[in-house]
Design an enzyme around this catalytic site. Structure first.
Site, short mmCIF file in Angstrom:
data_model
loop_
_atom_site.label_atom_id
_atom_site.label_comp_id
_atom_site.label_asym_id
_atom_site.label_seq_id
_atom_site.Cartn_x
_atom_site.Cartn_y
_atom_site.Cartn_z
N ARG A 256 53.92 65.49 38.66
CA ARG A 256 54.64 64.91 39.79
C ARG A 256 56.05 65.48 39.86
NH1 ARG A 256 52.64 58.53 39.25
NH2 ARG A 256 50.44 59.09 39.29
N ARG A 271 59.63 59.42 32.26
CA ARG A 271 59.34 59.90 33.61
C ARG A 271 59.41 61.42 33.59
NH1 ARG A 271 59.72 57.37 38.61
NH2 ARG A 271 60.60 55.53 37.61
N GLU A 343 56.04 50.52 32.74
CA GLU A 343 54.79 50.52 33.50
C GLU A 343 53.82 51.50 32.86
OE1 GLU A 343 55.19 51.36 37.72
OE2 GLU A 343 53.20 52.26 37.65
N SER A 346 48.83 51.25 36.55
CA SER A 346 48.91 50.75 37.90
C SER A 346 47.48 50.70 38.40
CB SER A 346 49.76 51.70 38.74
OG SER A 346 49.95 51.18 40.02
N ARG A 385 53.99 56.54 28.21
CA ARG A 385 54.71 55.29 27.99
C ARG A 385 54.00 54.39 26.97
NH1 ARG A 385 55.99 54.43 34.43
NH2 ARG A 385 57.33 56.27 34.63
#
Length: 420
Positions: A256, A271, A343, A346, A385
């Site tokens: 990403r 991230r 997080e 999801s 994570r």
RNA sequence: GGGGAGGUGGCUGAGUGGUCGAAAGCACCCGCCUGCUAAGCGGGUAGGGGGUGUAAAGCUCCCUCGAGGGUUCGAAUCCCUCCCUUCCCGCCA
């Protein structure tokens, strides 16, 4: 996408949903173009019908006097159809930009502040000493290396080294084993580059092109999640209801650009432009999708529980749930060093929004007309994570990291990271 | 990368300018027949869109034979471009 028919019949509901999601929705323009399109299409089709009829007569009679009329009809039909097609393309493009509606159980809210914690598991561990961050510990142990990654690829990349890399591999194996052996998912290995059609199917295009890495000069994109290739696996297919729900688990790296996240989570293994993920994907019938969505979420939670990580399940509010989602939960694992939740998963259900774009259908029963399937996916889990949460949760006062019980069979005898 | 062959319905596979959304076979569905099953007999079975209809049904029209263009009154059939499959050669982890 939402169907044109649905928007025609429920323009207000579509407007309202878009507004509560904080997304623009060109409903008025769609309705206008819909009228224009149908006008030209109707003209083209009636002309074509007349032409077909007269053409049959011509085939029999070879009456040359009919030719001029036939030619005119062909011209009219063609030009009307050309206009209709042009308008339809414009219409289709707008349709791809209308956000999904949401389920009635989704709380209305503008930002993450209005998300709702629906359950928690475990509690914040009491380490008995000042918790250190994963990047502090990881760099000290030599299992995480950001500096060299900068040299090789730039910021937002990282190396895992030695027992760190081993930990990631152990987690992948562990998660795949649990999901395939105990939760009934079929393991999939997939292309990591996909074309624009696939990206459009899952709604990553056209709206989110700036989030994606693109291969120069070719219609290929690096996947931002295995959701893209795996959901699109059945694109353009009509499935049998009795083979559903279809359940896949896929380990894959994800890329990403993190456009728009400048300055956010720049520190640590949180991230990145590239991260690993074990992804769960389901293709279900309309009747079962909400139940299957809950089950998929529980399947992801099961991994956290087995790893002994404290987490919560958060139901996303309208403003925080995203363009394509019908309902979405985030799983947030506690990271004691960072003193915050991360997080790690999801989980989303899309209703028929993605299936309509990807044209994934099923036949409810033999002989029945096909219906659009429902698609669901969720991380089970994101590796990066999860590793952070493990490092910070299982750290010891001496800076070493205990291997969680569930991972020991996968760590080749290593029970304490940093002991050597 | 070079050369050959090919992409037709759920599957196999006919079809080289009109009466073809498409023979035949298989599979499947519904009847009939039949102690039961099989066989046999009859019928049916692609998808998308527009119009009409309160809606479902129905009726009707248009499109779809890998995709997109073109020729023609008319294209599965002729022409062009692209994609894909497959075989041979080359290269390669």
């Amino acid at each position: 996408m939402l169907s044109l028919e649905f928007i025609r019949k429920n323009p207000d509901a579509v407007r309202r949903a878009a507004q509560l999601k904080g997304e623009p929705a060109p409903v008025d323009e769609i309705l206008r173009l819909d009228g224009v399109w149908r006008g030209h299409l109707h003209k083209a089709e009636t002309t074509k019908a007349e032409q077909n009829e007269l053409s049959k007569q011509f085939a029999k009679s070879r009456d040359e006097s009919l030719k001029e009329r036939l030619r005119q009809m062909a011209d009219t039909a063609k030009s009307e159809l050309a206009v209709a097609d042009a308008v339809k393309r414009e219409l289709d493009d707008l349709l791809l930009r209308v956000p999904n509606v949401f389920h009635e159980s989704v709380p209305v809210g503008e930002s993450e502040a209005e998300n709702v914690v629906v359950r928690e598991w475990g509690s914040k561990p009491d380490l008995g000493f000042a918790a250190r961050t994963h990047y502090d510990l990881g760099e000290a142990l030599g299992i995480l290396d950001f500096e060299r990654a900068v040299k090789i690829a730039g910021s937002r990349f990282a190396f895992l080294v030695g027992e760190g890399a081993r930990l990631e591999r152990a987690l992948v194996q562990f998660m795949l084993d649990v999901h395939t052996r105990e939760h009934g998912y079929t393991e999939v290995w997939s292309p990591l580059l996909v074309n624009s059609a696939a990206m459009t199917g899952t709604a990553n295009l056209p709206k989110f092109a700036d989030q994606l890495f693109k291969v120069e000069g070719r219609d290929l994109w690096l996947i931002p999640t295995a959701e893209v290739p795996v959901t699109n696996y059945h694109r353009e297919e009509i499935l049998d209801a009795d083979q559903m729900p279809i359940k896949y688990v896929c380990y894959a790296p994800s890329w990403r650009t993190e456009a728009g996240a400048a300055g956010k989570d720049t520190r640590g293994f949180i991230r990145l432009h590239q991260f690993s993920k074990v992804e769960l994907v389901k293709v279900t019938t309309a009747e079962t999708s909400l139940d299957e969505f809950e089950r998929l979420t529980r399947d992801a939670e099961d991994i956290l529980q087995r790893l002994g990580l404290h987490y919560n399940v958060m139901l996303m509010c309208t403003g925080d749930m995203g363009f394509a989602q019908y309902k979405k939960y985030d799983l947030n694992a506690w990271a004691p060093g960072l003193d915050r939740y991360l997080e790690v998963s999801s989980c989303s259900t899309f209703n028929d929004f993605q299936a309509m774009r990807a044209n994934i259908r099923y036949r409810p029963e033999r002989g029945a007309p096909p219906r659009f399937a429902h698609t669901i996916n969720g991380s089970g889990l994101a590796l990066t994570r999860t590793i952070d949460a493990i490092i910070e949760t299982y750290q010891r006062s001496d800076g070493m990291i205990a291997v969680p019980e569930a991972l020991k069979p996968y760590m080749g005898g290593v029970e304490l990271i940093g002991a050597r």
